[in-house]
Design an enzyme around this catalytic site. Sequence first.
Site, PDB file in Angstrom:
ATOM      1  N   LYS A  48      34.366  52.325  30.690  1.00 36.57           N
ATOM      2  CA  LYS A  48      35.148  51.406  29.852  1.00 36.57           C
ATOM      3  C   LYS A  48      34.312  50.907  28.690  1.00 36.57           C
ATOM      4  O   LYS A  48      34.766  50.881  27.533  1.00 36.57           O
ATOM      5  CB  LYS A  48      35.626  50.207  30.681  1.00 36.57           C
ATOM      6  CG  LYS A  48      36.756  50.544  31.630  1.00 36.57           C
ATOM      7  CD  LYS A  48      36.973  49.468  32.690  1.00 36.57           C
ATOM      8  CE  LYS A  48      37.938  50.007  33.742  1.00 36.57           C
ATOM      9  NZ  LYS A  48      38.093  49.120  34.894  1.00 36.57           N
TER      10      LYS A  48
ATOM     11  N   GLN B 141      36.880  43.370  37.147  1.00 34.58           N
ATOM     12  CA  GLN B 141      36.928  44.603  37.938  1.00 34.58           C
ATOM     13  C   GLN B 141      37.268  44.274  39.394  1.00 34.58           C
ATOM     14  O   GLN B 141      36.662  43.375  39.994  1.00 34.58           O
ATOM     15  CB  GLN B 141      35.571  45.320  37.830  1.00 34.58           C
ATOM     16  CG  GLN B 141      35.507  46.675  38.489  1.00 34.58           C
ATOM     17  CD  GLN B 141      36.333  47.751  37.778  1.00 34.58           C
ATOM     18  OE1 GLN B 141      36.662  47.629  36.604  1.00 34.58           O
ATOM     19  NE2 GLN B 141      36.663  48.801  38.475  1.00 34.58           N
TER      20      GLN B 141
ATOM     21  N   ASP C  81      44.513  43.830  31.722  1.00 32.94           N
ATOM     22  CA  ASP C  81      44.976  44.652  32.844  1.00 32.94           C
ATOM     23  C   ASP C  81      46.475  44.482  33.115  1.00 32.94           C
ATOM     24  O   ASP C  81      47.060  45.286  33.830  1.00 32.94           O
ATOM     25  CB  ASP C  81      44.251  44.208  34.134  1.00 32.94           C
ATOM     26  CG  ASP C  81      43.003  45.031  34.422  1.00 32.94           C
ATOM     27  OD1 ASP C  81      43.025  46.243  34.178  1.00 32.94           O
ATOM     28  OD2 ASP C  81      42.032  44.438  34.923  1.00 32.94           O
TER      29      ASP C  81
END
Length: 305
Positions: free
Chosen positions: A55, A99, A122
């Site tokens: 990422k 995460q 997200d």
Amino acid sequence: MADAKIIDGKAFAAGLRARVADGVAALKASHGVTPGLAVVLVGEDPASQVYVRSKERALVELGMNSFDHHEPADMAESDLLALIDRLNADPAVHGILVQLPLPKHIDTQKVLARIVPEKDADGFHVVNAGLLATGQPGAIVPCTPLGSLLLIRDTLGRDLKGKRALVLGRSNIVGKPMAQLLLQADCTVTMAHSRTADLPEECRRADILVAAVGRPEMVRGDWIKAGATVIDVGINRVAAAEPGKTRLVGDVAFDEAVKVAGAITPVPGGVGPMTIACLMLNTLAAACRAAGAPVPAEAGVGAAL
Ligand SMILES: NC(=O)C1=CN([C@@H]2O[C@H](COP(=O)(O)OP(=O)(O)OC[C@H]3O[C@@H](n4cnc5c(N)ncnc54)[C@H](OP(=O)(O)O)[C@@H]3O)[C@@H](O)[C@H]2O)C=CC1
Ligand SMILES: Nc1nc(=O)c2c([nH]1)NC[C@@H]1CN(c3ccc(C(=O)N[C@@H](CCC(=O)O)C(=O)O)cc3)C=[N+]21
């Protein structure tokens, strides 16, 4: 029958990243804003470290700012919440990604709820989940389902109405938002899970089969309808033939499925790269909204359908 078309997620993702890079350059030129994503990793899980690195690499390649926060596994929940408060308040940060999975002593829902919805790259915040479920504009759509939908549309076209879709797996991050997107695209959607009776039979009815279970090669060739579009979200690391080596497999037995399906995503090189490209897209979209600039069409649910 001829083998299925292999859906090249890696190539589609490269094209999408190039469009995002153009959008980043345009936003810099028009508004003087560089999109920034804060990536928060708690602990040392090796798989998470790999994802986080890719990422961060993608962010830099696309001209965006990457703010890395690698924290110890025993970080207190209150300290993580305080970090999120700082990122929420930082105008250089347009997106925040925590995460998952988090260490067990931390309440994941509490942490996700702390992120301001506009920075929820997200799309996991209840406000974004609710906007998506109620079909309202402005929802940030979770990256894996969004990437999967883009691949389905690239394969079948924009008009998915009336198609039978089966989503295998009902997690908040993949299965449920995937089903919402397919429903909005006028598919007839079935959700299957560990308590589903006769899973093979449910799968065999599907024109579009999305597998997100986390069980290596669980979906067999004879579970698949001839000509179906198969999207394999699963990422499972298993032992390779060579001792001591591992390899990645999906939730679908690819070698069997490729003989029956009309089109299928491989693992690796299918949905995985789309997840990262869509994260870049969501970050750009968040920066555009913050700057009052037009949002790229692919990021909006309405526009994506
Ligand atoms: N390519 C990518 O970018 C991404 C890939 N992934 C991968 O996708 C997979 C799924 O991830 P995620 O959604 O987070 O997983 P979860 O573990 O959160 O959810 C798994 C789902 O599968 C169902 N399930 C488990 N076992 C069975 C079974 N034997 N039969 C039927 N259903 C079953 C569970 O049912 P129940 O609810 O009844 O327990 C649950 O709904 C994993 O392999 C993960 O690594 C995840 C995110 C991104
Ligand atoms: N807050 C949060 N957001 C996520 O989006 C998130 C997460 N947590 N936790 C873990 C899962 C998993 N995930 C993947 C991303 C990219 C690949 C990917 O790029 N896969 C490559 C292969 C990578 C390899 O070789 O290991 C491929 O499929 O081709 C896979 C999986 C994002 N997730």
